[in-house]
Motif scaffolding. Structure first.
Motif, PDB file in Angstrom:
ATOM      1  N   SER A  11       0.848  -1.193   0.000  1.00  0.00           N
ATOM      2  CA  SER A  11       0.000   0.000   0.000  1.00  0.00           C
ATOM      3  C   SER A  11       0.876   1.233   0.000  1.00  0.00           C
ATOM      4  O   SER A  11       1.770   1.360   0.853  1.00  0.00           O
ATOM      5  CB  SER A  11      -0.898  -0.001   1.247  1.00  0.00           C
ATOM      6  N   ARG A  38      -2.545  -6.991 -14.831  1.00  0.00           N
ATOM      7  CA  ARG A  38      -3.203  -6.569 -13.603  1.00  0.00           C
ATOM      8  C   ARG A  38      -4.713  -6.690 -13.755  1.00  0.00           C
ATOM      9  O   ARG A  38      -5.251  -6.628 -14.866  1.00  0.00           O
ATOM     10  CB  ARG A  38      -2.840  -5.128 -13.233  1.00  0.00           C
ATOM     11  N   GLY A  40      -7.922  -4.974 -11.802  1.00  0.00           N
ATOM     12  CA  GLY A  40      -8.459  -4.054 -10.813  1.00  0.00           C
ATOM     13  C   GLY A  40      -9.849  -4.475 -10.377  1.00  0.00           C
ATOM     14  O   GLY A  40     -10.468  -5.340 -11.014  1.00  0.00           O
ATOM     15  N   PRO A  41     -10.372  -3.875  -9.332  1.00  0.00           N
ATOM     16  CA  PRO A  41     -11.706  -4.228  -8.823  1.00  0.00           C
ATOM     17  C   PRO A  41     -12.771  -4.069  -9.909  1.00  0.00           C
ATOM     18  O   PRO A  41     -12.904  -2.989 -10.500  1.00  0.00           O
ATOM     19  CB  PRO A  41     -11.921  -3.222  -7.687  1.00  0.00           C
ATOM     20  N   PRO A  87      -4.047   6.192  -8.045  1.00  0.00           N
ATOM     21  CA  PRO A  87      -5.087   5.319  -7.480  1.00  0.00           C
ATOM     22  C   PRO A  87      -5.634   4.321  -8.496  1.00  0.00           C
ATOM     23  O   PRO A  87      -5.975   3.183  -8.119  1.00  0.00           O
ATOM     24  CB  PRO A  87      -6.161   6.318  -7.031  1.00  0.00           C
ATOM     25  N   THR A  90      -4.358   0.670  -8.709  1.00  0.00           N
ATOM     26  CA  THR A  90      -4.750  -0.315  -7.712  1.00  0.00           C
ATOM     27  C   THR A  90      -5.277  -1.572  -8.390  1.00  0.00           C
ATOM     28  O   THR A  90      -6.203  -1.516  -9.195  1.00  0.00           O
ATOM     29  CB  THR A  90      -5.814   0.266  -6.764  1.00  0.00           C
ATOM     30  N   GLN A 114      -0.889  -7.845  -4.458  1.00  0.00           N
ATOM     31  CA  GLN A 114      -1.828  -6.729  -4.386  1.00  0.00           C
ATOM     32  C   GLN A 114      -1.088  -5.396  -4.311  1.00  0.00           C
ATOM     33  O   GLN A 114      -0.187  -5.220  -3.477  1.00  0.00           O
ATOM     34  CB  GLN A 114      -2.725  -6.875  -3.154  1.00  0.00           C
ATOM     35  N   VAL A 115      -1.493  -4.466  -5.162  1.00  0.00           N
ATOM     36  CA  VAL A 115      -0.989  -3.093  -5.110  1.00  0.00           C
ATOM     37  C   VAL A 115      -2.176  -2.180  -4.831  1.00  0.00           C
ATOM     38  O   VAL A 115      -3.176  -2.215  -5.554  1.00  0.00           O
ATOM     39  CB  VAL A 115      -0.311  -2.704  -6.439  1.00  0.00           C
ATOM     40  N   THR A 116      -2.055  -1.397  -3.786  1.00  0.00           N
ATOM     41  CA  THR A 116      -3.120  -0.464  -3.417  1.00  0.00           C
ATOM     42  C   THR A 116      -2.521   0.945  -3.336  1.00  0.00           C
ATOM     43  O   THR A 116      -1.555   1.169  -2.605  1.00  0.00           O
ATOM     44  CB  THR A 116      -3.756  -0.823  -2.067  1.00  0.00           C
ATOM     45  N   SER A 118      -3.386   4.883  -2.593  1.00  0.00           N
ATOM     46  CA  SER A 118      -4.376   5.797  -2.004  1.00  0.00           C
ATOM     47  C   SER A 118      -4.076   7.235  -2.434  1.00  0.00           C
ATOM     48  O   SER A 118      -2.925   7.601  -2.664  1.00  0.00           O
ATOM     49  CB  SER A 118      -4.374   5.674  -0.486  1.00  0.00           C
TER      50      SER A 118
END
Length: 119
Positions: A11, A38, A40-41, A87, A90, A114-116, A118
């Protein structure tokens, strides 16, 4: 089957950097064009960077100028240096052969890292 193992995620705040690593055993790694993907959500998995066995590189427009892919065949490792993170970077990051590689059939997907990022 080759099982890649990704690491190095975490993070970070926007503007930060991370370096991802992917280790994959076997001779196929040394001759396959490799890629970092990757997911992402709520998004499809996408290819963000690739490197051939002659070290030629390609990048998705969204990461060009910020990410750098490299490989060390002696260590069976491919890296992704990620700078100026946003961001929208992510995601869970995976490595695997490039989609057009004849060796992709010999690789499983790893668990990813996981890469987050912010804001």
């Amino acid at each position: 089957q080759v099982q890649p193992v990704e690491s190095g995620g975490g993070s970070v705040q926007a503007g930060g950097s991370l370096r991802l690593s992917c280790v994959a055993s076997g001779a196929f790694f040394k001759i396959a064009a490799m890629g970092w993907y990757r997911q992402g959500p709520g998004k499809e998995r996408e290819l963000v960077a690739s490197i051939g066995n002659s070290n030629s590189t390609n990048y998705a427009d969204s990461v060009k100028g910020r990410f750098a892919i490299s490989r060390d065949n002696a260590k069976n490792t491919v890296y992704l240096q990620m700078n100026s993170l946003k961001p929208e970077d992510t995601a869970v990051y995976y490595c695997n052969p490039r989609p057009d590689s004849a060796y992709r059939q010999y690789f499983n997907w790893g668990h990813g890292t996981q890469v987050t990022v912010s804001s």
